[in-house]
Design an enzyme around this catalytic site. Structure first.
Site, PDB file in Angstrom:
ATOM      1  N   GLN A  46      -7.887   0.066   4.001  1.00 23.73           N
ATOM      2  CA  GLN A  46      -8.665  -0.474   5.123  1.00 23.73           C
ATOM      3  C   GLN A  46     -10.098  -0.820   4.707  1.00 23.73           C
ATOM      4  O   GLN A  46     -10.816  -1.482   5.445  1.00 23.73           O
ATOM      5  CB  GLN A  46      -8.697   0.528   6.279  1.00 23.73           C
ATOM      6  CG  GLN A  46      -7.330   0.790   6.898  1.00 23.73           C
ATOM      7  CD  GLN A  46      -6.800  -0.399   7.695  1.00 23.73           C
ATOM      8  OE1 GLN A  46      -7.546  -1.287   8.103  1.00 23.73           O
ATOM      9  NE2 GLN A  46      -5.500  -0.421   7.906  1.00 23.73           N
ATOM     10  N   THR A  56      11.017  -6.959 -11.095  1.00 27.15           N
ATOM     11  CA  THR A  56      10.554  -8.306 -11.431  1.00 27.15           C
ATOM     12  C   THR A  56       9.260  -8.606 -10.688  1.00 27.15           C
ATOM     13  O   THR A  56       9.156  -8.346  -9.485  1.00 27.15           O
ATOM     14  CB  THR A  56      11.637  -9.343 -11.044  1.00 27.15           C
ATOM     15  OG1 THR A  56      12.829  -9.014 -11.770  1.00 27.15           O
ATOM     16  CG2 THR A  56      11.207 -10.760 -11.375  1.00 27.15           C
ATOM     17  N   GLY A  83       0.806  -1.222   0.000  1.00 21.88           N
ATOM     18  CA  GLY A  83       0.000   0.000   0.000  1.00 21.88           C
ATOM     19  C   GLY A  83       0.840   1.272   0.000  1.00 21.88           C
ATOM     20  O   GLY A  83       0.515   2.249  -0.677  1.00 21.88           O
ATOM     21  N   THR A  84       1.929   1.264   0.753  1.00 18.50           N
ATOM     22  CA  THR A  84       2.770   2.470   0.840  1.00 18.50           C
ATOM     23  C   THR A  84       3.312   2.828  -0.543  1.00 18.50           C
ATOM     24  O   THR A  84       3.305   3.996  -0.951  1.00 18.50           O
ATOM     25  CB  THR A  84       3.938   2.228   1.825  1.00 18.50           C
ATOM     26  OG1 THR A  84       3.384   1.895   3.097  1.00 18.50           O
ATOM     27  CG2 THR A  84       4.822   3.458   1.953  1.00 18.50           C
ATOM     28  N   CYS A 100       5.328   7.103  17.527  1.00 20.69           N
ATOM     29  CA  CYS A 100       6.257   7.299  18.623  1.00 20.69           C
ATOM     30  C   CYS A 100       7.559   7.757  17.990  1.00 20.69           C
ATOM     31  O   CYS A 100       8.121   7.057  17.157  1.00 20.69           O
ATOM     32  CB  CYS A 100       6.450   5.957  19.327  1.00 20.69           C
ATOM     33  SG  CYS A 100       7.380   6.060  20.833  1.00 20.69           S
ATOM     34  N   ASN A 131      -7.749   4.433   8.877  1.00 26.38           N
ATOM     35  CA  ASN A 131      -7.139   3.279   9.532  1.00 26.38           C
ATOM     36  C   ASN A 131      -7.159   3.370  11.053  1.00 26.38           C
ATOM     37  O   ASN A 131      -7.093   2.363  11.737  1.00 26.38           O
ATOM     38  CB  ASN A 131      -5.697   3.102   9.057  1.00 26.38           C
ATOM     39  CG  ASN A 131      -4.905   4.388   9.124  1.00 26.38           C
ATOM     40  OD1 ASN A 131      -5.248   5.376   8.463  1.00 26.38           O
ATOM     41  ND2 ASN A 131      -3.874   4.413   9.931  1.00 26.38           N
ATOM     42  N   HIS A 161      -1.942  -7.450   2.593  1.00 19.55           N
ATOM     43  CA  HIS A 161      -1.864  -8.028   3.953  1.00 19.55           C
ATOM     44  C   HIS A 161      -2.958  -7.517   4.886  1.00 19.55           C
ATOM     45  O   HIS A 161      -3.053  -7.965   6.027  1.00 19.55           O
ATOM     46  CB  HIS A 161      -0.477  -7.828   4.566  1.00 19.55           C
ATOM     47  CG  HIS A 161      -0.151  -6.458   5.056  1.00 19.55           C
ATOM     48  ND1 HIS A 161      -0.052  -6.151   6.388  1.00 19.55           N
ATOM     49  CD2 HIS A 161       0.117  -5.303   4.401  1.00 19.55           C
ATOM     50  CE1 HIS A 161       0.282  -4.885   6.534  1.00 19.55           C
ATOM     51  NE2 HIS A 161       0.387  -4.333   5.329  1.00 19.55           N
TER      52      HIS A 161
HETATM   53  C1  LIG Z   1      -4.833   3.400   5.239  1.00 23.45           C
HETATM   54  C2  LIG Z   1      -3.506   2.761   4.992  1.00 23.45           C
HETATM   55  N1  LIG Z   1      -2.793   3.123   3.916  1.00 23.45           N
HETATM   56  C3  LIG Z   1      -1.614   2.568   3.640  1.00 23.45           C
HETATM   57  C4  LIG Z   1      -1.050   1.616   4.458  1.00 23.45           C
HETATM   58  C5  LIG Z   1       0.275   1.030   4.104  1.00 23.45           C
HETATM   59  O1  LIG Z   1       0.115  -0.220   3.487  1.00 23.45           O
HETATM   60  P1  LIG Z   1       1.335  -1.260   3.451  1.00 23.45           P
HETATM   61  O2  LIG Z   1       1.520  -1.766   4.857  1.00 23.45           O
HETATM   62  O3  LIG Z   1       0.890  -2.344   2.513  1.00 23.45           O
HETATM   63  O4  LIG Z   1       2.532  -0.539   2.937  1.00 23.45           O
HETATM   64  C6  LIG Z   1      -1.744   1.216   5.614  1.00 23.45           C
HETATM   65  C7  LIG Z   1      -1.140   0.248   6.550  1.00 23.45           C
HETATM   66  O5  LIG Z   1      -1.184   0.422   7.742  1.00 23.45           O
HETATM   67  C8  LIG Z   1      -3.010   1.802   5.878  1.00 23.45           C
HETATM   68  O6  LIG Z   1      -3.722   1.455   6.952  1.00 23.45           O
END
Ligand SMILES: Cc1ncc(COP(=O)(O)O)c(C=O)c1O
Length: 390
Positions: free
Chosen positions: A182, A240, A68-69, A329, A154, A204
């Site tokens: 989410q 890849t 996701g990031t 933190c 989230n 995940h």
């Molecule tokens: C709303 C949201 N965006 C993005 C992410 C990041 O996803 P990833 O852990 O697959 O990089 C998260 C993970 O906590 C999330 O809750």
């Protein structure tokens, strides 16, 4: 162990684990021309078709990423670079003040690239202020490069009014991205009918493997790549292809979508019992985020007056319960969550936050265990807080 941290990561679905294990035993680069390469390519393309079908998208919309990031970074940076290059006056990047750091931080970083960051405010429940958005669109629509508003938060679980965001942006041709990380396992998510231009998904969070995800980007959307290299994934995401992860992601998503209608009802009932009993049994508790259908079925978020979230986490962990604060933190110093602060929660109250998030393996017994431990844990955390203050 009572696991109430499904929003952080949720167990892999057994079918996804099995599919991934089979693929891990196979060799073949999906870009190779020989038979093994072609077989790997076939697996990736079948997975892509399945992911697209599960999300109401076309296979050509799906750009596989390492989570996701990465998908959020590609959306925010890729859209800004592309739009700003085409029309240099488009410098404004609009994101909601409650975005995940995977959206907020690339948007902040873009300020070093000439962007002007506009944080859209939210109300006390964390819902986007649509009047502020309308005002921004009315005054600056010719300068806006993109809008990014998450599908559901989230930390506090609040669901955003995305159709109104899309309706506001569409007449001006401004692309809208949503982080749906989410949302996908708990809400009905259909990319085509959402009207979004781009959407982030992470495997995940829905029963697939960590380090796998996708950016859905409608064909024709200008996206500058973040990663350069072999030119995979329409040239915008080189690297890849991870065949086992793509396959497991597709299988997990199929199950998540199939089970969603019943799971959403089941999780909402567990969540409602958790919230009702916790607020009744423990003094000084406040539910944060939207109520009822306005929040994710599996999200319960509470603040406990006079407590530090981190102390609550450690005490609950000792009682065999895993949950999270949601706040960051930095260098060992607990920070109040930017999400709660944006909702107008005072800093002191925001530091006593806990997020309980439910998923496929959550049961009534998990809620019982939490509710049995919570009153004593909160009393101990308060006593510890008073001892420090005293
Ligand atoms: C709303 C949201 N965006 C993005 C992410 C990041 O996803 P990833 O852990 O697959 O990089 C998260 C993970 O906590 C999330 O809750």
């Amino acid at each position: 162990m009572t696991y109430l941290d499904h929003a952080a990561t949720t167990p892999m679905h057994p079918a996804a684990l099995e599919a991934m294990t089979i693929e891990l035993g196979r060799t073949g680069n999906a870009s190779s021309l020989h038979a093994r390469g072609r077989a790997a390519r076939r697996t990736v393309e079948e997975s892509r078709e399945s992911i697209a079908a599960s999300l109401g998208a076309r296979p050509s919309d799906v750009i596989l990423t390492g989570g996701g990031t990465e998908a959020d970074n590609l959306a925010v940076k890729g859209l800004f670079w592309s739009r700003h290059a085409a029309e240099p006056r488009r410098r404004r990047v609009l994101v909601s003040a409650v975005e995940h750091h995977a959206v907020l931080d690339p948007a902040r970083w873009l300020e070093s690239q000439g962007a002007e960051l506009v944080l859209l405010p939210v109300d006390a429940d964390g819902v986007l202020d649509l009047e502020a958005l309308a005002d921004e669109l009315a005054r600056h629509h010719e300068e806006i490069a993109l809008i990014s508003v998450m599908w559901a938060n989230n930390e506090i679980g609040t669901i955003q009014p995305l159709s109104a965001v899309v309706a506001g942006a569409a007449p001006h041709g401004i692309p809208v991205h949503a982080d749906a990380v989410q949302a996908v396992a708990q809400l009905e998510v259909d990319f085509a009918s959402s009207g979004l231009d781009a959407m982030t998904v992470s495997a995940h969070k829905l029963g697939g493997p960590t380090g796998s995800g996708a950016l859905l980007a409608r064909r024709g959307l200008g996206l500058e790549p973040v990663l350069h290299g072999g030119g995979q994934e329409r040239g915008v995401r080189s690297g890849t292809l991870d065949v086992p992860a793509a396959r497991a992601f597709a299988v997990a998503l199929e199950h998540a979508v199939l089970d969603r209608p019943t799971e959403a009802v089941r999780l909402a009932a567990l969540r409602d019992r958790l919230l009702a009993v916790a607020t009744e049994q423990v003094p000084g508790v406040q539910v944060r985020g939207a109520h009822g259908d306005g929040r994710l079925p599996g999200n319960a978020h509470l603040t406990f007056s006079g407590c530090e979230g981190d102390s609550l986490i450690y005490l609950l962990d000792s009682a065999g319960i895993a949950c999270s604060t949601g706040s960051a933190c930095q260098a060992g110093v607990p920070q109040a969550s930017h999400v709660l602060l944006a909702c107008g929660v005072p800093e002191r109250a925001a530091r006593g936050a806990l997020r309980f998030s439910l998923g496929r393996t959550s049961t009534d017994a998990d809620i019982d265990a939490l509710l049995a431990a919570l009153p004593q844990v909160v009393a101990r955390a308060r006593a510890a807080g008073l001892a420090v203050v005293g």
